[in-house]
Write a protein that holds these residues in place. Structure first.
Motif, mmCIF file in Angstrom:
data_model
loop_
_atom_site.group_PDB
_atom_site.id
_atom_site.type_symbol
_atom_site.label_atom_id
_atom_site.label_comp_id
_atom_site.label_asym_id
_atom_site.label_seq_id
_atom_site.Cartn_x
_atom_site.Cartn_y
_atom_site.Cartn_z
ATOM 1 N N THR A 390 0.830 -1.298 -0.141
ATOM 2 C CA THR A 390 -0.086 0.098 0.041
ATOM 3 C C THR A 390 0.835 1.203 0.030
ATOM 4 O O THR A 390 2.140 1.106 0.325
ATOM 5 N N GLN A 437 -5.068 -3.204 -12.697
ATOM 6 C CA GLN A 437 -6.207 -2.189 -12.363
ATOM 7 C C GLN A 437 -7.149 -2.062 -13.435
ATOM 8 O O GLN A 437 -8.449 -1.848 -13.299
ATOM 9 N N GLU A 516 -4.742 -3.169 -7.360
ATOM 10 C CA GLU A 516 -5.983 -2.506 -7.158
ATOM 11 C C GLU A 516 -7.107 -3.140 -7.273
ATOM 12 O O GLU A 516 -8.019 -2.712 -8.315
ATOM 13 N N GLU A 530 -13.698 -7.621 -0.843
ATOM 14 C CA GLU A 530 -12.793 -7.984 0.056
ATOM 15 C C GLU A 530 -12.787 -9.077 0.892
ATOM 16 O O GLU A 530 -11.818 -9.904 1.189
ATOM 17 N N SER A 545 -2.870 -2.275 -3.286
ATOM 18 C CA SER A 545 -4.133 -1.413 -3.081
ATOM 19 C C SER A 545 -3.822 -0.193 -2.121
ATOM 20 O O SER A 545 -2.936 -0.195 -1.194
#
Length: 574
Positions: A390, A437, A516, A530, A545
């Protein structure tokens, strides 16, 4: 080109057999024309045993065989071109992602769409016609020698003069062809870029400026093509003039021999017919030879592309890999390549079926050597662990994954998979899956977009994953059979993203990289995604992410956080 021609030798030999037979019949027909005149002079023109019926029969068979030969020649050219197109696209697919990024899209499109087409017509078709013309001249000269030895030999000498013209223009034509090739690549590349930024062009209202740029490039391409055609036309004209002079000389010599009583009157008709048959080949031999010369640039460019893929694959499968510092000078790079080929290390052939252990050891990387994006980075992703990377945009999160995928090579340090260095790994994609992504879909059914033709993925597996990411409306057979329009024009950004995620997870590879995975997904479905990612097992998972709930972050075994300025913190999940 022989490599691609030899696969279709049956068509080639068929044409080789038919062409001489057709020409032999044509030459016999020319001789019969003289006999028809002699028969008329003796009052035996319409006799059923005379030459006139035989002449009609010969004309019929010569036309029939000419048609068969043209068909075989055309099929040969088309099959050879098809083989090159197949080899070209397979060469394109065989490249690694890093090699792909080094390609110019405009050049690839120009090579595939125009240069290969030029090779078909300027080489394969031209080669067949040129062979026919040469055989025609040989048969014509042989027939003239049969009629009169001196006439045939003198005519053969006159024929040789036009053939001296193409070599005189070879260098000039070659230079013009190179310039046309260069201009066409530039023009096609610009056109490709215009298509990609159409929305920007409209929003910024720069249509007129883009149109002017296009017109300028179009004019440059036209001038380059015209320059080549002018140089070829000059050679054609001189060759045509010399061939006409040769025909005139042959007819004049024939008339003189008849005047001196050395030939019959009918022979004049035969010689005239033969010189007319031979006149076009004389012109076309020069014409076609220059066309072959002009195709050399396209042939070399396409063959270089095909050979370069094999060369790069050989080099990249060797060890140690060429470091970026070695690529600064072509001489040094060439030396490095020779060294690698002399001492290749075989790639690992062991199939990785269990979640692998990934190790970054003192890894440094930067797109510019004086500005390191990642420096002396070390981390271990244990087998079966979940790791989150991250941090803010542009700090190097995706670069860390790209180094693992060998899209870029580390400048220092090394990356290991189950103890093997990346350079020793053979087919990395066989045990890894990546979801980027930007979601990419094909113009095909939903089922084909998700399975990519894998027959071992059943519909029930697809339905289960679709439901987990909130795409229940596609979880039935009729919906899977529906088509994706364009590249997903009938879907929202979030739907495309979730379909891309489902496609990645359906592969069930031991190593999964998600870039992502929560981007562009609506709030109602983020929790579902998630949960799905959190529950993944039987894989080593790497997620990139900058968003996600606290519960999502807490589900990872470790978090690698980019804080900017090259600072990276590694911590266990809270």
């Amino acid at each position: 080109m022989w490599k691609y021609m030899r696969q279709h030798l049956l068509l080639f030999f068929g044409a080789v057999l038919v062409c001489p037979l057709s020409l032999a019949i044509q030459m016999k027909a020319q001789l019969l024309k003289g006999e028809v005149l002699n028969s008329a002079l003796h009052g035996d023109l319409f006799s059923t045993q005379g030459p006139l019926p035989a002449l009609l029969l010969y004309f019929f068979f010569s036309v029939l065989l000419a048609f068969v030969y043209a068909t075989l020649r055309t099929h040969f050219a088309q099959r050879c071109t098809q083989t090159i197109r197949q080899a070209f696209f397979k060469s394109y697919l065989s490249r690694s992602f890093r090699q792909f990024r080094a390609l110019s899209e405009g050049e690839v499109i120009a090579q595939y769409s125009q240069q290969i087409t030029n090779i078909e017509f300027e080489f394969f078709v031209t080669l067949g016609i040129l062979a026919e013309m040469i055989v025609t001249v040989i048969f014509a000269v042989g027939t003239l020698i049969y009629i009169h030895a001196l006439l045939g030999m003198i005519y053969a000498f006159l024929l040789a003069i036009p053939l001296l013209i193409p070599p005189l223009f070879e260098k000039i034509i070659q230079q013009a062809a190179e310039e046309r090739l260069k201009t066409n690549k530039s023009f096609t590349g610009n056109l490709s870029s215009y298509l990609k930024v159409f929305e920007l062009i409209k929003n910024m209202q720069i249509e007129e400026r883009i149109a002017r740029d296009f017109d300028q490039g179009n004019d440059e391409l036209r001038r380059a093509e015209l320059a080549l055609e002018k140089k070829k036309a000059a050679g054609f004209s001189i060759s045509f003039l010399t061939s006409l002079l040769g025909q005139f000389g042959a007819v004049a010599l024939t008339a003189y021999l008849i005047f001196r009583g050395k030939l019959e009157a009918g022979s004049f008709i035969s010689v005239t017919g033969i010189t007319m048959v031979c006149g076009a080949p004389l012109y076309w031999i020069s014409n076609l030879w220059q066309t072959l010369i002009s195709s050399r640039a396209a042939r070399r460019d396409v063959l270089t592309f095909l050979a370069d893929a094999e060369d790069r694959i050989l080099v990249e499968s060797s060890y140690p890999a060429i470091q970026p510092e070695l690529l600064k000078e072509s001489a040094v790079c060439a030396k490095a390549r020779r060294r690698q080929r002399s001492k290749p290390v075989p790639a690992v052939t062991t199939t990785i079926t269990a979640p692998p252990k990934v190790e970054y050891r003192n890894v440094s990387f930067g797109f510019q050597s004086e500005q390191m994006l990642i420096e002396n980075f070390s981390a271990t992703l244990e087998a079966g662990s979940h790791t989150l990377i991250t941090g803010p945009s542009g700090c190097g999160k995706s670069t860390l994954a790209n180094l693992l995928l060998r899209y870029d090579d580390v400048l220092k340090g090394e990356i290991l998979i189950d103890g093997y260095k990346l350079q020793e790994i053979g087919d990395f994609s066989s045990f890894s899956s990546v979801s980027r992504q930007e979601a990419i879909l094909f113009s095909d059914s939903f089922r084909e977009n998700l399975t990519l033709g894998n027959p071992y993925i059943c519909d029930e597996e697809i339905f289960a994953l679709l439901k987990k990411v909130g795409l229940e409306k596609w979880a039935d057979k009729s919906s899977l059979d529906k088509s994706v329009e364009g590249q997903g024009e009938n879907l929202s950004g979030g739907e495309k993203k979730r379909l891309s995620l489902v496609r990645t997870l359906l592969r069930k590879t031991p190593l999964i990289i998600l870039d992502e995975p929560l981007a562009n997904i609506d709030p109602d479905n983020i929790e579902r995604v998630e949960t799905l990612i959190t529950c993944l097992d039987s894989c080593t998972l790497l997620v990139i992410s900058h968003q996600g709930s606290e519960a999502f972050r807490a589900s990872f075994d470790q978090i690698i956080e980019f804080e900017g300025g090259g600072k990276i913190e590694i911590s266990a999940a809270p």
